[in-house]
Write an enzyme that holds these catalytic residues in place. Structure first.
Site, PDB file in Angstrom:
ATOM      1  CB  ALA A 171      -0.943  -0.011   1.207  1.00 15.19           C
ATOM      2  CG  PHE A 227       9.933  -4.492  -3.221  1.00 16.91           C
ATOM      3  CD1 PHE A 227       9.306  -5.449  -2.436  1.00 16.91           C
ATOM      4  CD2 PHE A 227       9.893  -3.167  -2.798  1.00 16.91           C
ATOM      5  CE1 PHE A 227       8.667  -5.103  -1.257  1.00 16.91           C
ATOM      6  CE2 PHE A 227       9.262  -2.806  -1.627  1.00 16.91           C
ATOM      7  CZ  PHE A 227       8.639  -3.785  -0.850  1.00 16.91           C
ATOM      8  CB  THR A 242       3.952  -3.348  12.167  1.00 15.13           C
ATOM      9  OG1 THR A 242       3.193  -4.550  12.320  1.00 15.13           O
ATOM     10  CG2 THR A 242       3.040  -2.161  12.450  1.00 15.13           C
ATOM     11  CG  HIS A 243       2.738  -5.217   6.379  1.00 13.80           C
ATOM     12  ND1 HIS A 243       2.655  -3.931   5.884  1.00 13.80           N
ATOM     13  CD2 HIS A 243       3.680  -5.847   5.628  1.00 13.80           C
ATOM     14  CE1 HIS A 243       3.519  -3.787   4.888  1.00 13.80           C
ATOM     15  NE2 HIS A 243       4.148  -4.927   4.712  1.00 13.80           N
TER      16      HIS A 243
END
Length: 263
Positions: free
Chosen positions: A57, A223, A114-115
């Site tokens: 995102a 990526f 963090t996700h």
């Protein structure tokens, strides 16, 4: 300095497809469960900055922006190491990289990534008397609604990818204000230039090209991908788009949270 120094190599054939397990109602990899105790007991520090995003995102984009803001717009400071070393991914459990170990060894002030959805963030981040600053980037349903609601209780800056694409300078100003950083116009312009998608994609300190091919092979897929808004129109049928609109209205209804799908 070798960007990958300190990495453990491993044989790709030793990697097996992971199974999903339930952790507090969230499906996560079984290896995360194996490391859950040290993750949940992770000790945040009062001056930590936590970047919390849904996967793919715009996480890396925001990480580099934060690094440039904190460094006073000095790209050389951001070139000291790859971004995954500068900003450890605390919930990454992998044979090559251990974000948790890197974070614990890092001096303050730390920027971390963090996700996790809001309910899985280690409690110590909320136990620092509201001194921990969190930047959340919106993406989907329970994840985004949880962070959206948490912003009323904690110091959270909620950003949207589409806003960044539309007016990057304006959103960088928001980040700087959130971090209590004065950003003169020449420095702002330097940060905008450094963090354009094309420059990020060409930057080996940001594009993950320095990780071992056994972990991520750019010959298969880079990526950093397109960095566009509205690419869904090349993949969704009209019926699929209409169905998703109905689902979004149902899942986000009453939250006050809306998303733009094109510019």
């Amino acid at each position: 300095m070798d960007p990958g120094s300190g990495m453990k190599e491993f044989e790709p054939r030793s990697i097996q497809r992971e199974t999903l397990v339930d952790i507090q109602g969230v499906p996560l990899f079984s290896t995360t469960l194996e490391k859950w105790d040290p993750l949940w007991s992770f000790k945040a520090r009062p001056d930590d900055l936590l970047i919390c995003t849904y996967p793919k995102a715009g996480t890396t984009w925001l990480q580099e922006i934060v690094e440039m803001v904190r460094s006073g717009g000095d790209p050389q400071k951001c070139a000291r190491a790859p971004i995954y070393r500068r900003i450890p991914f605390i919930d990454l459990v992998h044979p090559v990289l251990s974000g948790l170990e890197d974070a614990e060894a890092m001096p303050s002030p730390r920027t971390l990534k963090t996700h996790f959805p809001v309910q899985l963030v280690p409690p110590s981040f909320w136990e620092q008397n509201c001194k921990v600053r969190t930047i959340a980037w919106g993406s989907w349903f329970d994840h985004v609604k949880g962070w959206w609601e948490a912003k009323d209780r904690h110091p959270i800056l909620y950003l949207f990818y589409e806003d960044m694409k539309e007016d990057l300078a304006q959103e960088i100003r928001k980040v700087a204000h959130f971090l209590d950083v004065e950003l003169p116009e020449p420095i702002l312009n330097k940060i905008v230039h450094h963090t354009t998608f094309d420059n990020m994609k060409a930057n080996p300190m940001a594009n993950y090209s320095t990780v071992p091919p056994s972990m991520m092979d750019p010959a298969v897929s880079t990526f950093m991908r397109k960095g566009t808004v509205g690419d869904w129109k090349d993949h969704f049928t009209v019926a699929q788009s209409e169905h998703l609109d109905v689902v979004c209205a149902r899942e986000l209804g009453g939250s006050g949270l809306t998303f733009r799908t094109e510019l």
